[in-house]
Design a protein around this motif. Sequence first.
Motif, PDB file in Angstrom:
ATOM      1  N   ARG A  50       0.794  -1.227   0.000  1.00 37.77           N
ATOM      2  CA  ARG A  50       0.000   0.000   0.000  1.00 37.77           C
ATOM      3  C   ARG A  50       0.827   1.277   0.000  1.00 37.77           C
ATOM      4  O   ARG A  50       0.382   2.304  -0.495  1.00 37.77           O
ATOM      5  CB  ARG A  50      -0.943   0.004   1.198  1.00 37.77           C
ATOM      6  CG  ARG A  50      -2.084  -1.007   1.107  1.00 37.77           C
ATOM      7  CD  ARG A  50      -2.978  -0.887   2.326  1.00 37.77           C
ATOM      8  NE  ARG A  50      -4.089  -1.828   2.312  1.00 37.77           N
ATOM      9  CZ  ARG A  50      -5.295  -1.569   1.809  1.00 37.77           C
ATOM     10  NH1 ARG A  50      -5.525  -0.399   1.250  1.00 37.77           N
ATOM     11  NH2 ARG A  50      -6.259  -2.457   1.857  1.00 37.77           N
ATOM     12  N   PHE A  51       2.027   1.228   0.576  1.00 35.12           N
ATOM     13  CA  PHE A  51       2.880   2.406   0.645  1.00 35.12           C
ATOM     14  C   PHE A  51       3.975   2.343  -0.411  1.00 35.12           C
ATOM     15  O   PHE A  51       4.495   1.270  -0.731  1.00 35.12           O
ATOM     16  CB  PHE A  51       3.578   2.498   2.000  1.00 35.12           C
ATOM     17  CG  PHE A  51       2.792   3.211   3.061  1.00 35.12           C
ATOM     18  CD1 PHE A  51       2.055   4.344   2.781  1.00 35.12           C
ATOM     19  CD2 PHE A  51       2.833   2.750   4.364  1.00 35.12           C
ATOM     20  CE1 PHE A  51       1.339   4.995   3.772  1.00 35.12           C
ATOM     21  CE2 PHE A  51       2.134   3.391   5.364  1.00 35.12           C
ATOM     22  CZ  PHE A  51       1.387   4.520   5.071  1.00 35.12           C
ATOM     23  N   GLU A  52       4.359   3.524  -0.913  1.00 36.49           N
ATOM     24  CA  GLU A  52       5.631   3.657  -1.601  1.00 36.49           C
ATOM     25  C   GLU A  52       6.697   3.851  -0.532  1.00 36.49           C
ATOM     26  O   GLU A  52       6.394   4.078   0.649  1.00 36.49           O
ATOM     27  CB  GLU A  52       5.609   4.856  -2.552  1.00 36.49           C
ATOM     28  CG  GLU A  52       4.523   4.806  -3.612  1.00 36.49           C
ATOM     29  CD  GLU A  52       4.753   3.743  -4.675  1.00 36.49           C
ATOM     30  OE1 GLU A  52       5.794   3.050  -4.612  1.00 36.49           O
ATOM     31  OE2 GLU A  52       3.894   3.598  -5.563  1.00 36.49           O
ATOM     32  N   GLN A  53       7.943   3.786  -0.916  1.00 38.29           N
ATOM     33  CA  GLN A  53       9.030   3.887   0.049  1.00 38.29           C
ATOM     34  C   GLN A  53       9.018   5.217   0.792  1.00 38.29           C
ATOM     35  O   GLN A  53       9.388   5.285   1.966  1.00 38.29           O
ATOM     36  CB  GLN A  53      10.379   3.717  -0.651  1.00 38.29           C
ATOM     37  CG  GLN A  53      11.564   3.750   0.299  1.00 38.29           C
ATOM     38  CD  GLN A  53      12.878   3.742  -0.423  1.00 38.29           C
ATOM     39  OE1 GLN A  53      12.915   3.874  -1.640  1.00 38.29           O
ATOM     40  NE2 GLN A  53      13.958   3.599   0.306  1.00 38.29           N
ATOM     41  N   ASP A  54       8.570   6.284   0.123  1.00 37.72           N
ATOM     42  CA  ASP A  54       8.582   7.603   0.736  1.00 37.72           C
ATOM     43  C   ASP A  54       7.323   7.910   1.537  1.00 37.72           C
ATOM     44  O   ASP A  54       7.142   9.027   2.012  1.00 37.72           O
ATOM     45  CB  ASP A  54       8.778   8.682  -0.331  1.00 37.72           C
ATOM     46  CG  ASP A  54       7.677   8.665  -1.392  1.00 37.72           C
ATOM     47  OD1 ASP A  54       6.745   7.841  -1.271  1.00 37.72           O
ATOM     48  OD2 ASP A  54       7.765   9.452  -2.350  1.00 37.72           O
ATOM     49  N   GLY A  55       6.445   6.899   1.695  1.00 38.72           N
ATOM     50  CA  GLY A  55       5.245   7.114   2.473  1.00 38.72           C
ATOM     51  C   GLY A  55       4.051   7.575   1.666  1.00 38.72           C
ATOM     52  O   GLY A  55       2.961   7.754   2.220  1.00 38.72           O
ATOM     53  N   LYS A 236      11.730  -2.162   8.577  1.00 41.16           N
ATOM     54  CA  LYS A 236      12.623  -1.014   8.390  1.00 41.16           C
ATOM     55  C   LYS A 236      11.968   0.055   7.526  1.00 41.16           C
ATOM     56  O   LYS A 236      12.156   1.257   7.751  1.00 41.16           O
ATOM     57  CB  LYS A 236      13.944  -1.478   7.760  1.00 41.16           C
ATOM     58  CG  LYS A 236      14.841  -2.247   8.712  1.00 41.16           C
ATOM     59  CD  LYS A 236      16.155  -2.607   8.060  1.00 41.16           C
ATOM     60  CE  LYS A 236      17.084  -3.316   9.042  1.00 41.16           C
ATOM     61  NZ  LYS A 236      18.381  -3.680   8.409  1.00 41.16           N
ATOM     62  N   MET A 237      11.196  -0.374   6.527  1.00 39.97           N
ATOM     63  CA  MET A 237      10.511   0.585   5.684  1.00 39.97           C
ATOM     64  C   MET A 237       9.517   1.403   6.504  1.00 39.97           C
ATOM     65  O   MET A 237       9.444   2.626   6.375  1.00 39.97           O
ATOM     66  CB  MET A 237       9.785  -0.135   4.556  1.00 39.97           C
ATOM     67  CG  MET A 237       8.933   0.775   3.684  1.00 39.97           C
ATOM     68  SD  MET A 237       8.020  -0.151   2.451  1.00 39.97           S
ATOM     69  CE  MET A 237       7.012   1.164   1.745  1.00 39.97           C
ATOM     70  N   ILE A 238       8.749   0.728   7.358  1.00 42.37           N
ATOM     71  CA  ILE A 238       7.773   1.419   8.187  1.00 42.37           C
ATOM     72  C   ILE A 238       8.471   2.369   9.154  1.00 42.37           C
ATOM     73  O   ILE A 238       8.012   3.498   9.392  1.00 42.37           O
ATOM     74  CB  ILE A 238       6.897   0.412   8.948  1.00 42.37           C
ATOM     75  CG1 ILE A 238       5.979  -0.333   7.980  1.00 42.37           C
ATOM     76  CG2 ILE A 238       6.074   1.114  10.015  1.00 42.37           C
ATOM     77  CD1 ILE A 238       5.054   0.566   7.196  1.00 42.37           C
ATOM     78  N   LEU A 303       0.643   0.213  11.239  1.00 49.13           N
ATOM     79  CA  LEU A 303       1.246   0.537   9.945  1.00 49.13           C
ATOM     80  C   LEU A 303       1.822  -0.713   9.288  1.00 49.13           C
ATOM     81  O   LEU A 303       1.716  -0.896   8.074  1.00 49.13           O
ATOM     82  CB  LEU A 303       2.326   1.602  10.121  1.00 49.13           C
ATOM     83  CG  LEU A 303       1.830   3.004  10.475  1.00 49.13           C
ATOM     84  CD1 LEU A 303       2.985   3.884  10.937  1.00 49.13           C
ATOM     85  CD2 LEU A 303       1.118   3.645   9.290  1.00 49.13           C
ATOM     86  N   GLU A 304       2.444  -1.580  10.079  1.00 49.23           N
ATOM     87  CA  GLU A 304       2.997  -2.820   9.539  1.00 49.23           C
ATOM     88  C   GLU A 304       1.885  -3.732   9.020  1.00 49.23           C
ATOM     89  O   GLU A 304       2.023  -4.349   7.956  1.00 49.23           O
ATOM     90  CB  GLU A 304       3.826  -3.530  10.609  1.00 49.23           C
ATOM     91  CG  GLU A 304       5.132  -2.818  10.943  1.00 49.23           C
ATOM     92  CD  GLU A 304       5.861  -3.448  12.118  1.00 49.23           C
ATOM     93  OE1 GLU A 304       5.358  -4.464  12.655  1.00 49.23           O
ATOM     94  OE2 GLU A 304       6.925  -2.922  12.511  1.00 49.23           O
ATOM     95  N   GLU A 361      10.155  -0.610  -5.830  1.00 48.47           N
ATOM     96  CA  GLU A 361      11.095  -0.378  -4.736  1.00 48.47           C
ATOM     97  C   GLU A 361      10.548  -0.299  -3.354  1.00 48.47           C
ATOM     98  O   GLU A 361       9.554   0.232  -3.127  1.00 48.47           O
ATOM     99  CB  GLU A 361      11.841   0.892  -4.891  1.00 48.47           C
ATOM    100  CG  GLU A 361      12.793   0.969  -3.753  1.00 48.47           C
ATOM    101  CD  GLU A 361      13.676   2.085  -3.844  1.00 48.47           C
ATOM    102  OE1 GLU A 361      13.284   3.099  -3.742  1.00 48.47           O
ATOM    103  OE2 GLU A 361      14.760   1.896  -3.972  1.00 48.47           O
ATOM    104  N   PHE A 362      11.450  -0.787  -2.708  1.00 47.81           N
ATOM    105  CA  PHE A 362      11.168  -0.809  -1.299  1.00 47.81           C
ATOM    106  C   PHE A 362      12.178   0.042  -0.618  1.00 47.81           C
ATOM    107  O   PHE A 362      13.288  -0.231  -0.680  1.00 47.81           O
ATOM    108  CB  PHE A 362      11.284  -2.237  -0.841  1.00 47.81           C
ATOM    109  CG  PHE A 362      10.562  -2.489   0.380  1.00 47.81           C
ATOM    110  CD1 PHE A 362      11.198  -2.354   1.587  1.00 47.81           C
ATOM    111  CD2 PHE A 362       9.266  -2.861   0.359  1.00 47.81           C
ATOM    112  CE1 PHE A 362      10.535  -2.644   2.734  1.00 47.81           C
ATOM    113  CE2 PHE A 362       8.608  -3.144   1.505  1.00 47.81           C
ATOM    114  CZ  PHE A 362       9.228  -3.045   2.691  1.00 47.81           C
TER     115      PHE A 362
END
Length: 362
Positions: A50-55, A236-238, A303-304, A361-362
């Motif tokens: 649901r998210f891109e890496q930048d939120g 880590k992304m979150i 969020l996770e 990308e993650f």
Amino acid sequence: MKGKKLCIIIMIFLVHMVNGRPKIPLKEVDADQPLPLDKLEPPDHLEAVRFEQDGMLNKDFHKEAFIGNHEEIDDDPVDIADSKLKDIFNKVDTDSDGHMNLIEVESWIQDKIRQHFDEALEENAHIFTHMDPDGDGLVDWKDYYKHFLLAKKYDVDKIDSFLKDYGDQALDMKETGESSSIKEGKIKLRESDRDQLVRYKFKWTDVEQMPMDNKLNKEEFLAFRHPEQSGLAMKKMIETILNSLDTNNDGKLTLTEFVALPPGDVEDDEQKKLDDRYQDERKKEFINAIDGDKNGVATQKELEDYVDPRNPQQSKAEAVNLLQMLDDNKDGKVSMDEMFKHKDIFVDSKCVNVKRSLHDEF
């Protein structure tokens, strides 16, 4: 209108899945032969996340949740489109009662997500084996570096000596006298390639666990190429997204923090409308999908759960949304007639032109 667009996206995916995309296995080649670049590059975009890496919110999530991977979709003649729609209906309608119900649609979505993950695992295993010719269960950064240069068509006769003499040192060199020795009889890294390698080295280091020896095992290599399959990479992304949005540093996100506009001045009315739409979309997503306990605050765990494509609640939410779009008589299921009543929305590619590659990308 927004609901119709979502319906278009979902049903186009379903149309594409009727015939199924044939698997094209990677050729068995020796370790010195280049792999295709798309098999080496970690993605800039993660499908079915649901998210891109930048939120930012993933605008293509609804499509990707249905199929994982997809190709170009062209216009179909009416008879072919009708035939595909019938096939779709019959595939989803597993109990053959003449309706698509919530459980059947939810199961269909879950199958598509599992298919994406299974294909990623299979592909990763093949690529890992290709880059681990000695079979020690590890891929060295220099081996990856070499395959990247081969895929970028650098002189194969100069690559080994370049890596031996310079390696990562070349990633720190700019177009100055510092890199002149590389130009003479050696490889000159293109600036764009150097920038890519710098980003990939950071990602490589980020997924590497002890010992820190610039080598990845199969699980770490999977996290490097498909971070959506790694619990650690996703965590880590979150954390990164949370840190970028959590203005009061309390480890949680409020609705105000989540919908806050990026820095910058609004130049005109059109930009103001775009900003309003941005905040409205994020507000709805926060309230309806992220804030699980509806207390106005999103924890890291929430969020996770939100970002994990394997979370069964995501499949259920997508199924509910699709039924709401199609179920005209509100009996909780979709008949063939109801589906065909909306067929102009589902197959009209003038409304939706899907000609993009989405695993970036993650």
